[in-house]
Structures are given as structure tokens and as C-alpha cells.
Design a protein around this motif. Sequence first.
Motif, PDB file in Angstrom:
ATOM      1  N   ALA A  37       0.844  -1.212   0.000  1.00 49.75           N
ATOM      2  CA  ALA A  37       0.000   0.000   0.000  1.00 49.75           C
ATOM      3  C   ALA A  37       0.874   1.255   0.000  1.00 49.75           C
ATOM      4  CB  ALA A  37      -0.920  -0.011   1.219  1.00 49.75           C
ATOM      5  N   ALA A  38       1.985   1.235   0.764  1.00 54.89           N
ATOM      6  CA  ALA A  38       2.880   2.406   0.808  1.00 54.89           C
ATOM      7  C   ALA A  38       3.486   2.659  -0.578  1.00 54.89           C
ATOM      8  CB  ALA A  38       3.984   2.186   1.847  1.00 54.89           C
ATOM      9  N   TYR A  39       3.892   1.577  -1.260  1.00 55.99           N
ATOM     10  CA  TYR A  39       4.435   1.725  -2.622  1.00 55.99           C
ATOM     11  C   TYR A  39       3.353   2.237  -3.576  1.00 55.99           C
ATOM     12  CZ  TYR A  39       9.079  -0.499  -2.170  1.00 55.99           C
ATOM     13  OH  TYR A  39      10.385  -0.775  -1.869  1.00 55.99           O
ATOM     14  N   ALA A  41       0.685   3.963  -2.929  1.00 55.21           N
ATOM     15  CA  ALA A  41       0.317   5.360  -2.646  1.00 55.21           C
ATOM     16  C   ALA A  41       1.353   6.326  -3.224  1.00 55.21           C
ATOM     17  CB  ALA A  41       0.178   5.563  -1.139  1.00 55.21           C
ATOM     18  N   ILE A  42       2.640   5.996  -3.056  1.00 51.69           N
ATOM     19  CA  ILE A  42       3.659   6.945  -3.528  1.00 51.69           C
ATOM     20  C   ILE A  42       3.714   6.963  -5.059  1.00 51.69           C
ATOM     21  CG2 ILE A  42       5.771   5.527  -3.526  1.00 51.69           C
ATOM     22  CD1 ILE A  42       5.525   9.014  -2.012  1.00 51.69           C
ATOM     23  N   GLU A  43       3.399   5.822  -5.688  1.00 51.12           N
ATOM     24  CA  GLU A  43       3.341   5.802  -7.160  1.00 51.12           C
ATOM     25  C   GLU A  43       2.135   6.608  -7.639  1.00 51.12           C
ATOM     26  OE1 GLU A  43       5.693   4.828  -9.016  1.00 51.12           O
ATOM     27  OE2 GLU A  43       6.859   3.610  -7.614  1.00 51.12           O
ATOM     28  N   ALA A  58      -2.701  10.900  -1.171  1.00 55.11           N
ATOM     29  CA  ALA A  58      -1.760   9.819  -1.503  1.00 55.11           C
ATOM     30  C   ALA A  58      -0.530   9.911  -0.602  1.00 55.11           C
ATOM     31  CB  ALA A  58      -1.363   9.909  -2.976  1.00 55.11           C
ATOM     32  N   MET A  59      -0.052  11.126  -0.360  1.00 53.56           N
ATOM     33  CA  MET A  59       1.135  11.292   0.493  1.00 53.56           C
ATOM     34  C   MET A  59       0.822  10.855   1.923  1.00 53.56           C
ATOM     35  SD  MET A  59       4.250  12.138   0.071  1.00 53.56           S
ATOM     36  CE  MET A  59       5.323  11.560   1.364  1.00 53.56           C
ATOM     37  N   ALA A  60      -0.375  11.279   2.422  1.00 58.31           N
ATOM     38  CA  ALA A  60      -0.755  10.895   3.789  1.00 58.31           C
ATOM     39  C   ALA A  60      -0.881   9.372   3.894  1.00 58.31           C
ATOM     40  CB  ALA A  60      -2.069  11.573   4.178  1.00 58.31           C
ATOM     41  N   ALA A  61      -1.463   8.753   2.860  1.00 58.79           N
ATOM     42  CA  ALA A  61      -1.609   7.289   2.871  1.00 58.79           C
ATOM     43  C   ALA A  61      -0.232   6.634   2.898  1.00 58.79           C
ATOM     44  CB  ALA A  61      -2.404   6.829   1.650  1.00 58.79           C
ATOM     45  N   HIS A  62       0.709   7.211   2.133  1.00 58.81           N
ATOM     46  CA  HIS A  62       2.079   6.664   2.102  1.00 58.81           C
ATOM     47  C   HIS A  62       2.709   6.740   3.498  1.00 58.81           C
ATOM     48  CE1 HIS A  62       6.040   5.656   0.659  1.00 58.81           C
ATOM     49  NE2 HIS A  62       6.532   6.716   1.276  1.00 58.81           N
ATOM     50  N   GLU A  63       2.569   7.902   4.113  1.00 57.55           N
ATOM     51  CA  GLU A  63       3.214   8.103   5.417  1.00 57.55           C
ATOM     52  C   GLU A  63       2.619   7.200   6.491  1.00 57.55           C
ATOM     53  OE1 GLU A  63       4.183  12.746   4.318  1.00 57.55           O
ATOM     54  OE2 GLU A  63       2.608  12.287   5.753  1.00 57.55           O
TER      55      GLU A  63
HETATM   56  C1  HEM Z   1       8.153   0.618   4.429  1.00 55.33           C
HETATM   57  C2  HEM Z   1       7.733   1.842   4.331  1.00 55.33           C
HETATM   58  C3  HEM Z   1       8.055   2.767   3.189  1.00 55.33           C
HETATM   59  C4  HEM Z   1       8.396   2.497   1.888  1.00 55.33           C
HETATM   60  C5  HEM Z   1       8.515   1.146   1.212  1.00 55.33           C
HETATM   61  C6  HEM Z   1       8.627   3.778   1.230  1.00 55.33           C
HETATM   62  C7  HEM Z   1       8.991   3.926  -0.096  1.00 55.33           C
HETATM   63  C8  HEM Z   1       9.112   5.130  -0.749  1.00 55.33           C
HETATM   64  C9  HEM Z   1       9.362   5.310  -2.148  1.00 55.33           C
HETATM   65  C10 HEM Z   1       9.528   4.157  -3.160  1.00 55.33           C
HETATM   66  C11 HEM Z   1       9.410   6.637  -2.405  1.00 55.33           C
HETATM   67  C12 HEM Z   1       9.534   7.346  -3.750  1.00 55.33           C
HETATM   68  C13 HEM Z   1      10.843   7.211  -4.391  1.00 55.33           C
HETATM   69  C14 HEM Z   1      10.894   7.962  -5.705  1.00 55.33           C
HETATM   70  O1  HEM Z   1      10.114   8.916  -5.911  1.00 55.33           O
HETATM   71  O2  HEM Z   1      11.713   7.548  -6.512  1.00 55.33           O
HETATM   72  C15 HEM Z   1       9.199   7.334  -1.154  1.00 55.33           C
HETATM   73  C16 HEM Z   1       9.179   8.702  -1.005  1.00 55.33           C
HETATM   74  C17 HEM Z   1       8.934   9.361   0.181  1.00 55.33           C
HETATM   75  N1  HEM Z   1       8.566   8.768   1.370  1.00 55.33           N
HETATM   76 FE1  HEM Z   1       8.485   6.800   1.770  1.00 55.33          FE
HETATM   77  N2  HEM Z   1       8.409   4.793   2.134  1.00 55.33           N
HETATM   78  C18 HEM Z   1       8.048   4.213   3.339  1.00 55.33           C
HETATM   79  C19 HEM Z   1       7.738   4.861   4.512  1.00 55.33           C
HETATM   80  C20 HEM Z   1       7.668   6.240   4.664  1.00 55.33           C
HETATM   81  C21 HEM Z   1       7.282   6.933   5.878  1.00 55.33           C
HETATM   82  C22 HEM Z   1       6.868   6.245   7.197  1.00 55.33           C
HETATM   83  C23 HEM Z   1       7.360   8.269   5.610  1.00 55.33           C
HETATM   84  C24 HEM Z   1       7.058   9.442   6.498  1.00 55.33           C
HETATM   85  C25 HEM Z   1       6.381   9.390   7.585  1.00 55.33           C
HETATM   86  C26 HEM Z   1       7.799   8.418   4.229  1.00 55.33           C
HETATM   87  C27 HEM Z   1       8.014   9.617   3.607  1.00 55.33           C
HETATM   88  C28 HEM Z   1       8.391   9.775   2.309  1.00 55.33           C
HETATM   89  C29 HEM Z   1       8.666  11.063   1.699  1.00 55.33           C
HETATM   90  C30 HEM Z   1       8.576  12.423   2.396  1.00 55.33           C
HETATM   91  C31 HEM Z   1       9.004  10.794   0.361  1.00 55.33           C
HETATM   92  C32 HEM Z   1       9.325  11.820  -0.727  1.00 55.33           C
HETATM   93  C33 HEM Z   1       8.040  12.059  -1.444  1.00 55.33           C
HETATM   94  C34 HEM Z   1       8.065  13.070  -2.515  1.00 55.33           C
HETATM   95  O3  HEM Z   1       8.298  14.222  -2.197  1.00 55.33           O
HETATM   96  O4  HEM Z   1       7.802  12.687  -3.655  1.00 55.33           O
HETATM   97  N3  HEM Z   1       7.968   7.158   3.685  1.00 55.33           N
HETATM   98  N4  HEM Z   1       9.000   6.394  -0.165  1.00 55.33           N
END
Ligand code: HEM
Length: 191
Positions: A37-39, A41-43, A58-63
Amino acid sequence: MNRLQGVSGAMEFPGTVRRYDGLAIFFHWAVFLLIAAAYAAIELKGFAGKGSPARSLAMAAHEWTGLLVLVLAVPRLLWRLVRGAPPAEPGSRWMHLAGEAMHWVLYLFIFAQPILGLLTLNAGGHVLTLPGLGLQIPAWVGPDDALKDQLEEIHETLGNAFYLVIGLHAMAALFHHYMLGDNTLRRMWRR
Ligand code: HEM
Ligand code: HEM
């Protein structure tokens, strides 16, 4: 029938599959779903227009899904250290070592990745806030642009690299199940 005492301490019948216990299986698949789900959401965030509500959602769901991974990682690791794993299926020494090494790398990932994400957010001057309730996770580091860029770079690189690592891990499980025909996947499936 003769019963044997398993390594985990549970009673087992000879010839039955020696499985992970129910809690270990729950942790494994719950963490898998949260990471997926985290992957996702960020996609999806990448497709939403800049500044749109969909992008914030989507960002909140990722976090939050990412943070829940960390919340489950702690009891999961403790449970693993207490209960151990069932004895490995028959196989070569290198196969067992590779499997074991891969598992510890994955354990490291489920701690490191959410912590890096949280630190990235904090260094960018934000704290994680639960929508609606206003509940906040206290910041672990203060705002720092240079640090934020470095942390984000590591978080993103690790996140992208783990598509491959998780893919290899899943392929290994499917290879054991369909090609070798052993119980590796079954023992992580259900009691
Ligand atoms: C197992 C957990 C997580 C995975 C697998 C994960 C994975 C990723 C991936 C694949 C990206 C994007 C990389 C890209 O754009 O090339 C990303 C971006 C990001 N993630 Fe996570 N993440 C996780 C947990 C978290 C958590 C807990 C937070 C914050 C509370 C967080 C905050 C962020 C932020 C701030 C970005 C940059 C987003 C942007 O500005 O586009 N991530 N993460
Ligand atoms: C985000 C994705 C995943 C993570 C982080 C992950 C993590 C792990 C970890 C840490 C272990 C070791 C468990 C222990 O000994 O305590 C493990 C075992 C296992 N995983 Fe995953 N896993 C993921 C996805 C998958 C998928 C998609 C499959 C199947 C297609 C799978 C199948 C298995 C199997 C069968 C085992 C048991 C292996 C054995 O007994 O030697 N995992 N996983």
C-alpha cells in the motif's frame, strides 16, 4: 501416534509441515500488505496534479501505511527472536545461507525505511499529524534543508532498490513452491 517436540517448542506430528506460528504468519502478510500500500500510494501520488487533494491524500496514505510498518516491525522482530523460525526445508547450505541473509536484510528494511521516511519529513520541517484527531508524532530532527535532501535521496534509493530485493524474495518463494515442490511457501501461509 508418536509426537515430537519441535524446535519452536510446539508439539508436532512426524511428517507434517513445520510451519511458522500464526502470529509470525500474521505479521509477515500484514507487513507485506502495508508495504504494498505504501508503494502504491507513492506511485499514485506521481499521477495526481501538484497541490491537488488527491496528491495530499496519496502522500498521507504513504506516510501512515509506512509508519504502521514500523509499528508492526517491533513486535514482529521481538516475536521472531523469542520464537525462532521452523527448521529449514531440505536444501543446500548456500541456499539456506542465502535465504537467511535475505530475511535479515528484509528485517533491516522494515525498520530503516519508515525511520528514514519519518526523518525526511521532519528535516523538511513537517511532523506527521493524524488527520481529524490532530494527533502528532513528535519530530525526531529539526528542519534542515541539506539533511532533508540527503535523507530523501537515501529513502528513495532504498525504496527503489527494494522493489528488486522484495521481487527476488517473492520469486524465491514461488520457485520453492512451483519448481522445487517443497513446503517453503506453505509454512508461511496458514496454520
Ligand atoms: C516501508 C515503508 C516505506 C516504503 C517502502 C517507502 C517507499 C518510498 C518510495 C519508493 C518513495 C519514492 C521514491 C521515488 O520517488 O523515486 C518514497 C518517497 C517518500 N517517502 Fe516513503 N516509504 C516508506 C515509509 C515512509 C514513511 C513512514 C514516511 C514518512 C512518515 C515516508 C516519507 C516519504 C517522503 C517524504 C518521500 C518523498 C516524497 C516526494 O516528495 O515525492 N515514507 N518512499
Ligand atoms: C514487502 C514484502 C516482504 C517482506 C518485507 C518480507 C519479509 C520476510 C521476512 C523478514 C521473512 C523471514 C521470516 C522469519 O524467519 O522470521 C520472510 C519469510 C518468507 N516470506 Fe516474505 N516478505 C515479503 C513478501 C513476500 C512475498 C510476496 C512472498 C511470497 C510470494 C513471501 C514469502 C515468504 C516465505 C515463503 C517465507 C518463509 C521462508 C522460509 O521459511 O525460509 N514474502 N519474509
